[in-house]
Write an enzyme that holds these catalytic residues in place. Structure first.
Site, PDB file in Angstrom:
ATOM      1  N   ALA A 152       0.861  -1.180   0.000  1.00  0.00           N
ATOM      2  CA  ALA A 152       0.000   0.000   0.000  1.00  0.00           C
ATOM      3  C   ALA A 152       0.897   1.229   0.000  1.00  0.00           C
ATOM      4  CB  ALA A 152      -0.876  -0.006   1.253  1.00  0.00           C
ATOM      5  N   GLY A 159       0.627  -5.127   0.711  1.00  0.00           N
ATOM      6  CA  GLY A 159      -0.594  -5.169  -0.088  1.00  0.00           C
ATOM      7  C   GLY A 159      -0.331  -5.732  -1.484  1.00  0.00           C
ATOM      8  N   GLU A 194      -0.541  -9.346  -1.102  1.00  0.00           N
ATOM      9  CA  GLU A 194      -1.962  -9.690  -0.902  1.00  0.00           C
ATOM     10  C   GLU A 194      -2.728  -9.633  -2.227  1.00  0.00           C
ATOM     11  OE1 GLU A 194      -2.370  -6.753   2.280  1.00  0.00           O
ATOM     12  OE2 GLU A 194      -3.085  -8.376   3.565  1.00  0.00           O
ATOM     13  N   GLU A 206       4.481  -5.603   6.866  1.00  0.00           N
ATOM     14  CA  GLU A 206       3.647  -4.559   7.479  1.00  0.00           C
ATOM     15  C   GLU A 206       3.991  -4.261   8.937  1.00  0.00           C
ATOM     16  OE1 GLU A 206       2.506  -6.878   5.416  1.00  0.00           O
ATOM     17  OE2 GLU A 206       0.797  -6.162   4.253  1.00  0.00           O
TER      18      GLU A 206
HETATM   19  N1  DAK Z   1       4.617   3.222  -0.484  1.00  0.00           N
HETATM   20  C1  DAK Z   1       4.987   4.406  -0.994  1.00  0.00           C
HETATM   21  N2  DAK Z   1       6.169   4.577  -1.642  1.00  0.00           N
HETATM   22  C2  DAK Z   1       6.977   3.519  -1.758  1.00  0.00           C
HETATM   23  C3  DAK Z   1       6.642   2.247  -1.239  1.00  0.00           C
HETATM   24  C4  DAK Z   1       5.379   2.121  -0.570  1.00  0.00           C
HETATM   25  N3  DAK Z   1       4.923   0.948  -0.098  1.00  0.00           N
HETATM   26  N4  DAK Z   1       7.653   1.393  -1.513  1.00  0.00           N
HETATM   27  C5  DAK Z   1       8.579   2.105  -2.189  1.00  0.00           C
HETATM   28  N5  DAK Z   1       8.180   3.382  -2.348  1.00  0.00           N
HETATM   29  C6  DAK Z   1       8.893   4.476  -3.009  1.00  0.00           C
HETATM   30  C7  DAK Z   1      10.070   4.969  -2.169  1.00  0.00           C
HETATM   31  O1  DAK Z   1       9.632   5.894  -1.223  1.00  0.00           O
HETATM   32  C8  DAK Z   1      10.935   5.591  -3.243  1.00  0.00           C
HETATM   33  O2  DAK Z   1      10.411   6.845  -3.587  1.00  0.00           O
HETATM   34  P1  DAK Z   1      11.390   8.136  -3.762  1.00  0.00           P
HETATM   35  O3  DAK Z   1      12.096   8.247  -2.468  1.00  0.00           O
HETATM   36  O4  DAK Z   1      12.298   7.738  -4.912  1.00  0.00           O
HETATM   37  O5  DAK Z   1      10.460   9.252  -4.088  1.00  0.00           O
HETATM   38  C9  DAK Z   1      10.724   4.658  -4.428  1.00  0.00           C
HETATM   39  O6  DAK Z   1       9.495   3.982  -4.199  1.00  0.00           O
HETATM   40  C10 DAK Z   1      11.812   3.613  -4.569  1.00  0.00           C
HETATM   41  O7  DAK Z   1      11.925   2.930  -3.322  1.00  0.00           O
HETATM   42  P2  DAK Z   1      13.316   2.765  -2.548  1.00  0.00           P
HETATM   43  O8  DAK Z   1      14.229   3.914  -2.821  1.00  0.00           O
HETATM   44  O9  DAK Z   1      12.978   2.460  -1.142  1.00  0.00           O
HETATM   45  O10 DAK Z   1      13.897   1.477  -3.298  1.00  0.00           O
HETATM   46  P3  DAK Z   1      14.898   0.371  -2.729  1.00  0.00           P
HETATM   47  O11 DAK Z   1      15.235  -0.469  -3.912  1.00  0.00           O
HETATM   48  O12 DAK Z   1      15.988   0.999  -1.935  1.00  0.00           O
HETATM   49  O13 DAK Z   1      14.015  -0.481  -1.689  1.00  0.00           O
HETATM   50  C11 DAK Z   1      12.055  -1.709  -0.931  1.00  0.00           C
HETATM   51  C12 DAK Z   1      12.959  -1.273  -2.118  1.00  0.00           C
HETATM   52  C13 DAK Z   1      10.848  -2.450  -1.538  1.00  0.00           C
HETATM   53  C14 DAK Z   1      12.823  -2.691  -0.034  1.00  0.00           C
HETATM   54  C15 DAK Z   1      11.622  -0.481  -0.121  1.00  0.00           C
HETATM   55  O14 DAK Z   1      11.091   0.501  -1.036  1.00  0.00           O
HETATM   56  C16 DAK Z   1      10.576  -0.776   0.899  1.00  0.00           C
HETATM   57  O15 DAK Z   1      10.876  -1.326   1.944  1.00  0.00           O
HETATM   58  N6  DAK Z   1       9.321  -0.389   0.603  1.00  0.00           N
HETATM   59  C17 DAK Z   1       8.201  -0.538   1.557  1.00  0.00           C
HETATM   60  C18 DAK Z   1       7.751  -1.988   1.691  1.00  0.00           C
HETATM   61  C19 DAK Z   1       6.665  -2.140   2.701  1.00  0.00           C
HETATM   62  O16 DAK Z   1       6.840  -1.915   3.902  1.00  0.00           O
HETATM   63  N7  DAK Z   1       5.457  -2.522   2.264  1.00  0.00           N
HETATM   64  C20 DAK Z   1       4.300  -2.709   3.121  1.00  0.00           C
HETATM   65  C21 DAK Z   1       3.509  -1.414   3.209  1.00  0.00           C
HETATM   66  S1  DAK Z   1       2.111  -1.520   4.303  1.00  0.00           S
HETATM   67  C22 DAK Z   1      -5.571  -1.824   3.459  1.00  0.00           C
HETATM   68  C23 DAK Z   1      -5.127  -2.837   2.626  1.00  0.00           C
HETATM   69  C24 DAK Z   1      -3.784  -3.154   2.549  1.00  0.00           C
HETATM   70  C25 DAK Z   1      -2.862  -2.451   3.312  1.00  0.00           C
HETATM   71  C26 DAK Z   1      -3.314  -1.421   4.129  1.00  0.00           C
HETATM   72  C27 DAK Z   1      -4.662  -1.107   4.197  1.00  0.00           C
HETATM   73  N8  DAK Z   1      -6.984  -1.510   3.521  1.00  0.00           N
HETATM   74  C28 DAK Z   1      -7.914  -2.236   2.704  1.00  0.00           C
HETATM   75  C29 DAK Z   1      -7.456  -0.466   4.339  1.00  0.00           C
HETATM   76  C30 DAK Z   1      -1.457  -2.800   3.170  1.00  0.00           C
HETATM   77  C31 DAK Z   1      -0.469  -2.206   3.878  1.00  0.00           C
HETATM   78  C32 DAK Z   1       0.911  -2.283   3.355  1.00  0.00           C
HETATM   79  O17 DAK Z   1       1.197  -2.820   2.303  1.00  0.00           O
END
Ligand code: DAK
Length: 256
Positions: free
Chosen positions: A64, A107, A110, A130
């Site tokens: 997400a 997400g 998922e 998450e």
């Molecule tokens: N959201 C927003 N931006 C993201 C992102 C994300 N999930 N993942 C990456 N980006 C953005 C980064 O901020 C960066 O943007 P800039 O800084 O260049 O502007 C760009 O994408 C490239 O990312 P990185 O620079 O971080 O790239 P790396 O290769 O260094 O790292 C990475 C890749 C995948 C390891 C890292 O980006 C990372 O850890 N990303 C987050 C992964 C994560 O924690 N995902 C889970 C998020 S929580 C719901 C349903 C579902 C959900 C919630 C509610 N409802 C129905 C209400 C789900 C929740 C989630 O998924």
């Protein structure tokens, strides 16, 4: 409105591509809205027999949109009814293949799990990180991942946040096929064409029956399967498929 989702038709299949490469296809509200309305439109089109849902080489989707989540309150999320979009994906009639390369996280994982099957590149990385950002998988991850890979591995992935490689995901039953980097989209399209060549009604009913196995108790699933079998038998396509086999020719399915 920018195109956060791209659609291409190739005969009886459609390829839907998530298009936020700068944010690793993070699933913003706008992206999810476009995605679900695109999928529902394709689902209503009888000519579309299978849909491939793809990201790009680097990411299927990294979850997400964290920036958006950070701005939202629990009450916002509740009233926005975002979860209903995920139910709409689950309710599609048309088989949906996730074509995964690179990051498939949170997400994004998922979303892949909500598809009917996953074709992955050797580079794919699956994870539910998450809890690292203070929440938990909320679009089916704790349930679907656990059913797909079992409790031990699901607990490991969800609690430790570690990523599964494509080969680990294949061995655990999370993905159906793993192919070399550069091959993932072509392979997903090949599978989609194969599915699209089969009898449409029987395919739809078979998908529904498998979902029952995944979602409910065995005895109910068996009864459900039996009823769907009678329904498939009543179709013209069943007569055509069985007759074509006897006549040693290729069947011509009409979706009737
Ligand atoms: N959201 C927003 N931006 C993201 C992102 C994300 N999930 N993942 C990456 N980006 C953005 C980064 O901020 C960066 O943007 P800039 O800084 O260049 O502007 C760009 O994408 C490239 O990312 P990185 O620079 O971080 O790239 P790396 O290769 O260094 O790292 C990475 C890749 C995948 C390891 C890292 O980006 C990372 O850890 N990303 C987050 C992964 C994560 O924690 N995902 C889970 C998020 S929580 C719901 C349903 C579902 C959900 C919630 C509610 N409802 C129905 C209400 C789900 C929740 C989630 O998924």
């Amino acid at each position: 409105m920018s195109e956060l989702v791209l659609t291409e038709r190739e005969g009886a299949i459609a390829v839907v591509t998530l298009n936020r490469p700068d944010a690793l296809n993070a699933l913003s509200d706008a992206l999810m809205e476009q995605l679900v309305s695109t999928l529902l439109e394709l689902d209503r089109d009888e000519e579309v027999r299978c849909i491939v849902l793809a990201g790009n080489d680097k990411a299927f989707a990294a979850g997400a949109d964290i920036a958006e989540l950070a701005r939202s309150s629990a009450i916002d999320l509740y009233y926005q009814r975002r979860i209903e979009r995920w139910d709409a994906i689950r309710g599609l009639w048309t088989p949906l293949i996730a074509a995964v390369s690179g990051y498939c996280l949170g997400g994004g994982c998922e979303l892949a799990l909500a598809c009917d099957l996953i074709v992955a590149s050797e580079s794919a990385k699956f994870g539910q990180p998450e809890t690292g950002v203070g929440v938990l998988p909320g679009a089916g991850g704790t349930q679907r991942l656990t059913r797909a890979v079992g409790k031990a591995l699901a607990m490991d992935v969800i609690l430790s946040g570690r990523f599964l490689s494509a080969d680990e995901a294949l061995a655990a039953g999370l993905v159906a096929r793993v192919v070399a980097e550069g091959e993932w989209l072509d392979e997903a399209k090949r599978v989609a064409q194969e599915i699209a060549s089969k009898a449409p009604i029987a395919t739809r009913l078979a998908k529904e029956a498998v979902d029952r196995a995944y979602e409910g108790p065995l005895q109910l699933g068996l009864e459900y399967e039996r009823r769907l079998l009678y329904l498939a038998f009543a179709s013209d396509d069943a007569k055509e498929g069985l007759t074509a086999f006897m006549e040693k020719r290729k069947p011509e399915f009409k979706g009737r």
